[in-house]
Design a protein around this motif. Structure first.
Motif, PDB file in Angstrom:
ATOM      1  N   HIS A 141      35.051  51.301  43.162  1.00 46.30           N
ATOM      2  CA  HIS A 141      34.805  51.785  41.802  1.00 46.30           C
ATOM      3  C   HIS A 141      35.073  53.281  41.679  1.00 46.30           C
ATOM      4  CE1 HIS A 141      30.960  53.769  42.865  1.00 46.30           C
ATOM      5  NE2 HIS A 141      30.894  52.823  43.788  1.00 46.30           N
ATOM      6  N   ARG A 142      35.006  54.012  42.793  1.00 45.46           N
ATOM      7  CA  ARG A 142      35.226  55.462  42.735  1.00 45.46           C
ATOM      8  C   ARG A 142      36.647  55.808  42.278  1.00 45.46           C
ATOM      9  NH1 ARG A 142      31.317  58.512  44.873  1.00 45.46           N
ATOM     10  NH2 ARG A 142      29.601  57.389  45.836  1.00 45.46           N
ATOM     11  N   LEU A 143      37.603  54.927  42.522  1.00 45.35           N
ATOM     12  CA  LEU A 143      38.977  55.188  42.075  1.00 45.35           C
ATOM     13  C   LEU A 143      39.050  55.278  40.561  1.00 45.35           C
ATOM     14  CD1 LEU A 143      40.950  52.739  44.400  1.00 45.35           C
ATOM     15  CD2 LEU A 143      40.459  55.165  44.765  1.00 45.35           C
ATOM     16  N   MET A 144      38.194  54.516  39.874  1.00 47.02           N
ATOM     17  CA  MET A 144      38.251  54.460  38.418  1.00 47.02           C
ATOM     18  C   MET A 144      37.347  55.500  37.756  1.00 47.02           C
ATOM     19  SD  MET A 144      40.199  51.877  38.594  1.00 47.02           S
ATOM     20  CE  MET A 144      40.570  50.383  39.511  1.00 47.02           C
ATOM     21  N   SER A 145      36.248  55.860  38.425  1.00 48.00           N
ATOM     22  CA  SER A 145      35.216  56.647  37.744  1.00 48.00           C
ATOM     23  C   SER A 145      35.091  58.086  38.223  1.00 48.00           C
ATOM     24  CB  SER A 145      33.858  55.962  37.911  1.00 48.00           C
ATOM     25  OG  SER A 145      33.518  55.842  39.286  1.00 48.00           O
ATOM     26  N   HIS A 146      35.565  58.416  39.427  1.00 45.59           N
ATOM     27  CA  HIS A 146      35.258  59.719  39.990  1.00 45.59           C
ATOM     28  C   HIS A 146      36.463  60.640  40.157  1.00 45.59           C
ATOM     29  CE1 HIS A 146      31.428  57.864  40.824  1.00 45.59           C
ATOM     30  NE2 HIS A 146      30.965  58.983  41.342  1.00 45.59           N
ATOM     31  N   VAL A 147      37.680  60.109  40.250  1.00 50.75           N
ATOM     32  CA  VAL A 147      38.822  60.947  40.601  1.00 50.75           C
ATOM     33  C   VAL A 147      39.944  60.823  39.577  1.00 50.75           C
ATOM     34  CG1 VAL A 147      38.317  60.809  43.061  1.00 50.75           C
ATOM     35  CG2 VAL A 147      39.887  59.156  42.047  1.00 50.75           C
ATOM     36  N   ILE A 148      40.734  61.883  39.484  1.00 49.93           N
ATOM     37  CA  ILE A 148      41.987  61.892  38.726  1.00 49.93           C
ATOM     38  C   ILE A 148      43.075  62.354  39.686  1.00 49.93           C
ATOM     39  CG2 ILE A 148      43.252  62.873  36.786  1.00 49.93           C
ATOM     40  CD1 ILE A 148      40.572  63.414  35.442  1.00 49.93           C
ATOM     41  N   GLY A 154      52.210  66.810  37.299  1.00 44.59           N
ATOM     42  CA  GLY A 154      51.009  66.664  36.480  1.00 44.59           C
ATOM     43  C   GLY A 154      50.808  65.291  35.897  1.00 44.59           C
ATOM     44  N   GLU A 155      51.681  64.315  36.210  1.00 42.86           N
ATOM     45  CA  GLU A 155      51.512  62.962  35.684  1.00 42.86           C
ATOM     46  C   GLU A 155      50.401  62.253  36.448  1.00 42.86           C
ATOM     47  OE1 GLU A 155      54.083  58.841  34.990  1.00 42.86           O
ATOM     48  OE2 GLU A 155      55.092  60.722  35.532  1.00 42.86           O
ATOM     49  N   ALA A 156      49.507  61.580  35.727  1.00 39.49           N
ATOM     50  CA  ALA A 156      48.316  60.970  36.323  1.00 39.49           C
ATOM     51  C   ALA A 156      48.611  59.557  36.811  1.00 39.49           C
ATOM     52  CB  ALA A 156      47.175  60.946  35.327  1.00 39.49           C
ATOM     53  N   TRP A 157      47.993  59.212  37.914  1.00 41.18           N
ATOM     54  CA  TRP A 157      48.090  57.859  38.482  1.00 41.18           C
ATOM     55  C   TRP A 157      47.262  56.889  37.650  1.00 41.18           C
ATOM     56  CZ3 TRP A 157      43.935  56.204  42.283  1.00 41.18           C
ATOM     57  CH2 TRP A 157      44.083  54.849  42.649  1.00 41.18           C
ATOM     58  N   PRO A 158      47.855  55.786  37.153  1.00 37.25           N
ATOM     59  CA  PRO A 158      47.087  54.772  36.412  1.00 37.25           C
ATOM     60  C   PRO A 158      46.353  53.848  37.387  1.00 37.25           C
ATOM     61  CG  PRO A 158      49.403  54.172  36.450  1.00 37.25           C
ATOM     62  CD  PRO A 158      49.301  55.478  37.169  1.00 37.25           C
ATOM     63  N   ALA A 159      45.138  54.197  37.722  1.00 38.24           N
ATOM     64  CA  ALA A 159      44.421  53.494  38.792  1.00 38.24           C
ATOM     65  C   ALA A 159      44.174  52.033  38.472  1.00 38.24           C
ATOM     66  CB  ALA A 159      43.085  54.202  39.055  1.00 38.24           C
ATOM     67  N   PHE A 160      44.146  51.671  37.194  1.00 39.46           N
ATOM     68  CA  PHE A 160      43.887  50.280  36.830  1.00 39.46           C
ATOM     69  C   PHE A 160      45.128  49.395  36.999  1.00 39.46           C
ATOM     70  CE2 PHE A 160      40.429  52.411  34.663  1.00 39.46           C
ATOM     71  CZ  PHE A 160      39.368  51.521  34.761  1.00 39.46           C
ATOM     72  N   LEU A 161      46.286  50.011  37.156  1.00 44.69           N
ATOM     73  CA  LEU A 161      47.525  49.230  37.101  1.00 44.69           C
ATOM     74  C   LEU A 161      48.142  48.964  38.465  1.00 44.69           C
ATOM     75  CD1 LEU A 161      49.276  50.822  33.985  1.00 44.69           C
ATOM     76  CD2 LEU A 161      47.807  48.798  34.103  1.00 44.69           C
ATOM     77  N   LEU A 190      33.113  48.818  37.781  1.00 38.20           N
ATOM     78  CA  LEU A 190      34.547  49.105  37.698  1.00 38.20           C
ATOM     79  C   LEU A 190      35.289  48.637  38.939  1.00 38.20           C
ATOM     80  CD1 LEU A 190      34.504  52.693  36.143  1.00 38.20           C
ATOM     81  CD2 LEU A 190      35.129  50.552  35.017  1.00 38.20           C
ATOM     82  N   GLY A 191      34.559  48.435  40.040  1.00 31.88           N
ATOM     83  CA  GLY A 191      35.207  47.938  41.245  1.00 31.88           C
ATOM     84  C   GLY A 191      35.842  46.573  41.059  1.00 31.88           C
ATOM     85  N   LEU A 192      35.358  45.803  40.086  1.00 26.97           N
ATOM     86  CA  LEU A 192      35.939  44.481  39.839  1.00 26.97           C
ATOM     87  C   LEU A 192      37.363  44.588  39.301  1.00 26.97           C
ATOM     88  CD1 LEU A 192      32.876  42.647  38.235  1.00 26.97           C
ATOM     89  CD2 LEU A 192      33.689  42.531  40.593  1.00 26.97           C
ATOM     90  N   PHE A 193      37.662  45.681  38.583  1.00 29.49           N
ATOM     91  CA  PHE A 193      39.020  45.852  38.059  1.00 29.49           C
ATOM     92  C   PHE A 193      39.996  46.246  39.156  1.00 29.49           C
ATOM     93  CE2 PHE A 193      36.306  46.344  34.375  1.00 29.49           C
ATOM     94  CZ  PHE A 193      36.995  45.648  33.397  1.00 29.49           C
ATOM     95  N   ALA A 194      39.504  46.940  40.187  1.00 27.37           N
ATOM     96  CA  ALA A 194      40.369  47.318  41.301  1.00 27.37           C
ATOM     97  C   ALA A 194      40.478  46.229  42.346  1.00 27.37           C
ATOM     98  CB  ALA A 194      39.839  48.603  41.953  1.00 27.37           C
ATOM     99  N   LEU A 195      39.553  45.278  42.340  1.00 29.85           N
ATOM    100  CA  LEU A 195      39.536  44.246  43.380  1.00 29.85           C
ATOM    101  C   LEU A 195      40.842  43.450  43.459  1.00 29.85           C
ATOM    102  CD1 LEU A 195      37.731  42.999  45.579  1.00 29.85           C
ATOM    103  CD2 LEU A 195      36.929  41.360  43.866  1.00 29.85           C
ATOM    104  N   ILE A 222      29.982  43.525  44.890  1.00 26.99           N
ATOM    105  CA  ILE A 222      30.894  44.627  44.568  1.00 26.99           C
ATOM    106  C   ILE A 222      30.497  45.308  43.269  1.00 26.99           C
ATOM    107  CG2 ILE A 222      33.280  45.156  43.924  1.00 26.99           C
ATOM    108  CD1 ILE A 222      34.168  43.062  45.938  1.00 26.99           C
ATOM    109  N   SER A 223      30.021  44.549  42.302  1.00 29.55           N
ATOM    110  CA  SER A 223      29.664  45.119  41.000  1.00 29.55           C
ATOM    111  C   SER A 223      28.261  45.695  40.965  1.00 29.55           C
ATOM    112  CB  SER A 223      29.809  44.058  39.910  1.00 29.55           C
ATOM    113  OG  SER A 223      28.914  42.969  40.154  1.00 29.55           O
ATOM    114  N   GLY A 224      27.451  45.424  42.000  1.00 24.78           N
ATOM    115  CA  GLY A 224      26.094  45.950  42.027  1.00 24.78           C
ATOM    116  C   GLY A 224      25.127  45.211  41.138  1.00 24.78           C
TER     117      GLY A 224
END
Length: 560
Positions: A141-148, A154-161, A190-195, A222-224
């Motif tokens: 979940h940290r990929l989605m909520s904590h980091v950019i 300067g183009e951002a990584w789309p972590a959900f994709l 949010l970890g469920l979206f990265a799973l 995983i979702s807590g």
């Protein structure tokens, strides 16, 4: 060609080329290939293979594929900005270590105990596989909520994709850069979206074959989210392993990198314990007689410290490492995390009066009832009245209060006249005077509890909190008592609880919690206690709830 660990670190530390828009002070991370990335984890992967106990082809198909997909997602990202696993590759290492210890824990558990031997033979390998996945992906979940994450442009990584490694390859990026989201909130769901980026649909289909519980337990872990009315052994193993891994990393980081921030990972275990108790424990059904939880028009309250004792027992049964045991420590952590809200600037707990009760109870208040009640079916009913107890204002005094007589060297403070004074002829403590000289708190059954700063050593905190708790009714004879300028604590009480007095005095001095007899003097005091002359320390009354610091004499503090 492969690189050594030192070469990899040097590569990560190399500043970007001048063509980038980033300052040379931010070297970023090298876009290493996956094979190079996993070279530094070869020893741990070998231990996982030995623990998994299968042939090479099965291991590469079931486990190594998952590890490679996980590494592609997290790459060299740290787990935290300045706490545990904060070095490059920290999130990869955290996932692998947690997965290893979770897998290792499955050897001592039977997941399908009520099924036949033949059914267990079919399901146990799937349970072990799911437990490994849950440990590996517990912090996705940290990929989605904590980091950019951005590239040099300067183009951002789309972590959900897509996984980070795939995005770097598509952009032909040689380095990437990390920014931490300000005031990020932990959202494990949010970890469920990265799973799906790590676990393919085919693996999920295999885990669900012949059963309907493994995948739900995996997703719940995983979702807590607790699995109501069921015991989630898989999640129990992952939580225990994650606590162990973080505790080990913090201890190792203290020697190598200075003092990291302790305690920031503990609130998740406390919240999880609160949710499990609310969903399973009959004593936590809201608004029942002698219940721990009370839901009124003004919010959800938890009886305290009784609720803390239940949480402590549950976490002790989980055998989690580094979990606090003192209710005061739990309260501070949950207040800091926003789980509880304080009654005011000077009081953390609330007084509530349940229907039909004659005396109020001490309780904590949840910032939102949904923190522990979400998902409970049927939802509990809310009482028609508010629960907060507001005592009537005290009548105006007929005249000015009688000024107290000049104290002797350290008289027992009248605010605690409800507490039996020490036996024996105390030359330093005057007898407690009842009546007009007593504080209004002396007639009310106040609840006394330690309110120490978070930075106080946990061992000293627990020992001091247990000593202060003996002032309350039903907690045994008091082993501390009030003097003119604070609360006297014999040094022997620290020894009885396994804490060296010198260690306790140093920790209390560092937090400025002690009162001295004279400025720049020794921190110890001497009083007659239970018929014996006793050496102890005097605790500043502002660190004990239930005491009014304004009624104590002004004395030099430790930091004066």
């Amino acid at each position: 060609m492969s690189f050594s660990q030192s070469e990899r670190c040097a590569a990560m530390a190399t500043p970007p080329t001048p063509t980038t828009s980033y300052s040379a002070s931010d070297p970023g991370f090298a876009a290493l290939p996956l094979d190079e990335l996993l070279t530094g984890e070869a020893d741990l992967i070998a231990r996982i293979k030995l623990c998994y106990g299968t042939d090479r082809d099965s291991f590469e198909r079931d486990v190594l594929t998952l590890v490679r997909r996980y590494a592609a997602c997290v790459h060299l990202l740290p787990a935290t900005a300045d706490n545990y696993f904060s070095k490059p590759g920290g999130l990869l290492r955290l996932g692998l270590e947690t997965a290893f210890f979770s897998l290792q824990g499955t050897d001592a558990h039977i997941f399908s105990g009520r099924m036949s031997i033949s059914a267990r033979r079919q399901l146990e390998p799937r349970w072990r596989h799911a437990t490994f996945i849950a440990g590996l992906c517990c912090e996705l979940h940290r990929l989605m909520s904590h980091v950019i994450v951005t590239d040099a442009a300067g183009e951002a990584w789309p972590a959900f994709l897509m996984p980070l490694a795939n995005w770097l390859a598509d952009h032909r990026a040689e380095r990437y850069f990390l920014r931490w989201r300000p005031q990020a909130v932990e959202a494990r769901g949010l970890g469920l979206f990265a799973l799906p980026l790590v676990v393919s649909p085919a693996v999920m289909a295999d885990l669900s074959e012949g059963n309907s519980v493994i995948v739900p337990h995996l997703l719940a872990s995983i979702s807590g989210i607790p699995v109501y009315r069921e015991h989630n052994i898989l999640d129990e193993l992952v939580r225990r392993s994650l606590a162990l891994v973080i505790d080990r990393n913090l201890a190792a980081s203290t020697d190598r990198y200075g003092s990291p921030q302790y305690g920031s990972h503990l609130e998740r275990y406390l919240v999880d314990a609160l949710r499990r108790l609310a969903s399973r424990n009959p004593a936590w059904i809201p608004n029942r007689e002698k219940s721990r939880l009370w839901l009124g028009q003004d919010g959800l309250f938890l009886v305290w410290p009784g609720g803390a004792e239940d949480v402590c027992q549950l976490l002790e049964s989980d055998q989690l490492a580094g979990i606090p045991k003192a209710p005061e420590t739990m309260l501070e952590l949950l207040l800091a995390a926003g789980v509880f809200e304080a009654a005011g600037a000077e009081r953390s707990t609330w007084s509530i009066l349940q229907p039909g009760a004659k005396t109020p109870l001490e309780a904590t208040k949840f910032s939102s009832p949904a923190i522990v009640l979400a998902g409970i079916d049927p939802p509990p009913e809310t009482l028609p009245q508010a629960l907060e107890f507001k005592p009537p204002p005290a009548p105006a005094s007929a005249g000015p209060p009688t000024p107290p007589s000049a104290p002797t060297s350290a008289p027992v403070h009248p605010q605690l006249s409800l507490i039996p004074p020490p036996t024996g002829n105390d030359a330093n403590a005057a007898p407690v005077e009842e009546g007009a000289g007593s504080s209004p708190l002396a007639s009310a059954q106040s609840t006394f509890a330690l309110q120490a700063p978070m930075r106080l050593n946990p061992l000293v905190r627990d020992a001091l909190a247990n000593a202060v708790r003996t002032l309350n009714d039903g907690m045994g004879p008091p082993i501390v008592y009030a003097v003119a300028d604070g609360l006297f604590v014999p040094l022997d009480e620290f020894v009885r609880r396994g804490v060296q007095p010198s260690h306790a005095m140093r920790a209390l001095s560092e937090t400025s919690m002690l009162v001295k007899q004279v400025p720049n003097g020794p921190p110890t005091h001497s009083h007659e206690f239970n018929g014996h002359q006793t050496i102890g320390i005097v605790l500043d009354p502002c660190y004990v709830s239930g005491l009014d610091p304004a009624t104590f004499a002004v004395s030099p503090k430790e930091n004066s």
